[in-house]
Design a protein around this motif. Sequence first.
Motif, PDB file in Angstrom:
ATOM      1  N   ARG A   1      -0.798  19.793   1.683  1.00 13.74           N
ATOM      2  CA  ARG A   1      -0.329  19.262   0.523  1.00 13.74           C
ATOM      3  C   ARG A   1      -1.201  18.704  -0.876  1.00 13.74           C
ATOM      4  O   ARG A   1      -0.935  18.604  -1.783  1.00 13.74           O
ATOM      5  CB  ARG A   1       0.492  17.965   0.922  1.00 13.74           C
ATOM      6  N   GLY A   2      -2.486  18.525  -0.170  1.00 14.81           N
ATOM      7  CA  GLY A   2      -3.289  18.175  -1.182  1.00 14.81           C
ATOM      8  C   GLY A   2      -3.363  16.715  -1.617  1.00 14.81           C
ATOM      9  O   GLY A   2      -2.535  15.999  -0.742  1.00 14.81           O
ATOM     10  N   TRP A   3      -3.798  16.526  -2.676  1.00 12.55           N
ATOM     11  CA  TRP A   3      -3.569  14.980  -2.937  1.00 12.55           C
ATOM     12  C   TRP A   3      -3.194  14.980  -4.682  1.00 12.55           C
ATOM     13  O   TRP A   3      -3.693  15.962  -5.537  1.00 12.55           O
ATOM     14  CB  TRP A   3      -4.894  14.113  -2.644  1.00 12.55           C
TER      15      TRP A   3
ATOM     16  N   ILE B   1      -2.993   4.868  -3.044  1.00  9.71           N
ATOM     17  CA  ILE B   1      -4.060   5.481  -2.308  1.00  9.71           C
ATOM     18  C   ILE B   1      -4.007   7.099  -2.318  1.00  9.71           C
ATOM     19  O   ILE B   1      -2.923   7.448  -1.976  1.00  9.71           O
ATOM     20  CB  ILE B   1      -4.013   4.563  -0.979  1.00  9.71           C
ATOM     21  N   GLU B   2      -5.122   7.380  -2.840  1.00 10.31           N
ATOM     22  CA  GLU B   2      -4.931   8.987  -2.737  1.00 10.31           C
ATOM     23  C   GLU B   2      -5.277   9.417  -1.440  1.00 10.31           C
ATOM     24  O   GLU B   2      -5.917   8.875  -0.553  1.00 10.31           O
ATOM     25  CB  GLU B   2      -6.420   9.392  -3.187  1.00 10.31           C
TER      26      GLU B   2
ATOM     27  N   ASN C   1       0.810  -1.187  -0.152  1.00  9.74           N
ATOM     28  CA  ASN C   1       0.020  -0.009   0.129  1.00  9.74           C
ATOM     29  C   ASN C   1       1.000   1.317  -0.038  1.00  9.74           C
ATOM     30  O   ASN C   1       1.956   1.441   0.866  1.00  9.74           O
ATOM     31  CB  ASN C   1      -0.913   0.060   1.439  1.00  9.74           C
ATOM     32  N   VAL C   2       0.512   2.320  -1.037  1.00  5.27           N
ATOM     33  CA  VAL C   2       1.277   3.417  -1.115  1.00  5.27           C
ATOM     34  C   VAL C   2       0.327   4.473  -0.725  1.00  5.27           C
ATOM     35  O   VAL C   2      -0.689   4.740  -1.887  1.00  5.27           O
ATOM     36  CB  VAL C   2       1.953   3.394  -2.433  1.00  5.27           C
ATOM     37  N   VAL C   3       0.442   5.450   0.199  1.00  3.21           N
ATOM     38  CA  VAL C   3      -0.225   6.798   0.147  1.00  3.21           C
ATOM     39  C   VAL C   3       0.556   7.694  -0.674  1.00  3.21           C
ATOM     40  O   VAL C   3       1.680   8.008  -0.172  1.00  3.21           O
ATOM     41  CB  VAL C   3      -0.688   7.010   1.516  1.00  3.21           C
ATOM     42  N   VAL C   4       0.048   8.305  -1.495  1.00  6.93           N
ATOM     43  CA  VAL C   4       0.810   9.275  -2.409  1.00  6.93           C
ATOM     44  C   VAL C   4       0.603  10.744  -1.798  1.00  6.93           C
ATOM     45  O   VAL C   4      -0.369  10.999  -2.023  1.00  6.93           O
ATOM     46  CB  VAL C   4       0.584   9.124  -3.991  1.00  6.93           C
ATOM     47  N   ILE C   5       1.685  11.205  -1.360  1.00  9.16           N
ATOM     48  CA  ILE C   5       1.687  12.646  -0.754  1.00  9.16           C
ATOM     49  C   ILE C   5       2.327  13.668  -1.634  1.00  9.16           C
ATOM     50  O   ILE C   5       3.644  13.461  -1.791  1.00  9.16           O
ATOM     51  CB  ILE C   5       2.059  12.917   0.784  1.00  9.16           C
ATOM     52  N   PRO C   6       1.925  14.752  -2.152  1.00  8.63           N
ATOM     53  CA  PRO C   6       2.546  15.666  -3.136  1.00  8.63           C
ATOM     54  C   PRO C   6       3.761  16.321  -2.364  1.00  8.63           C
ATOM     55  O   PRO C   6       3.576  16.596  -1.157  1.00  8.63           O
ATOM     56  CB  PRO C   6       1.488  16.522  -3.400  1.00  8.63           C
TER      57      PRO C   6
END
Length: 328
Positions: free
Chosen positions: A200-202, A186-187, A157-162
């Motif tokens: 940061r947003g998504w 994952i957003e 699982n990867v949560v993508v953080i800008p």
Amino acid sequence: MNQVDYLRISLIDRCNFRCQYCMPEGVELDYILKQQLLSDEELLTLLQEVFIPLGFSRFRLTGGEPLLRPHVVDLVSAIASFPQTQDLSMTTNGFLLASMAQNLYDAGLRRINISLDSLDADTFDQIIGNRGRSRWQQVWQGIQAAYEVGFDPLKLNVVVIPGVNDGEVLDLAALTIDKQWHVRFIEFMPIGNLHLFGDRGWVSSADLRQLIRERWGLTESQVRGAGPADVFQIPGAKGTVGFISQMSECFCDRCNRMRLSADGWLRPCLLNETGQLDLKTALRSGTSTAQLQEQVRRLLAIKPEINFKARDSGTKGTYTRTMSQIGG
């Protein structure tokens, strides 16, 4: 509306990491006291006498960090032994997994999701809030141990953080090429750290898919899981890449799950806090499991109206529980 047959079970709200997207920085959480947690007996009673009779047959063990739960291997064995259990899985940060993977597999666990938000040790430690000796290598050893034991599918699982780990998307996707690993992007959601989310947003799944498509090409996969991920494959790859797009796309009509917190609250929707049931207090006060089953049945009937559906229909402002307290 899909049949709701999938229960995510938080075994404990404590965690040995403090991931940025899960827990607010600088805030001390009030962890659930041991006596307020559902006991093993209470949990198994609820499964056998409330959830399974209502058609639940898929269970995922989460936290906090589920491997911190005492007797977790025994719990896995008990749930796996139910004849109605069609699927039993776990989500873990992998830090304790290397020494426990074989015992979990022998107990009947077959599917596992491991959080791996970065391949760079410094970025990884930044995300998990670690200021001491790097923990990346021990997590990587846990992933390798799970793979060698035979967990299949093994999902990352990867949560993508800008601005934090979005530059690693291609490297993480490449893990699926040579091994039958399944990477799930994952957003980033506002639960757990609203300040970081606001700052940061998504990144949308559509943008991530386009990035991967431009590098290798991307085709829709025939592999489908029990969850909401849209699954694709790099041509010729052994594994898959999936995208969980709860911010950019509405998949409420495909939702097949409820969530049971470590202290016994049943939550019908991740992004909406209404409609929750306190099963533990009711059970301890003498409410029969037949009555609890009827309460859950009624909640199942109105779940479509509780589902998040759109930005203006769910919980507004700050969530009362962080992601670690909900169980993801």
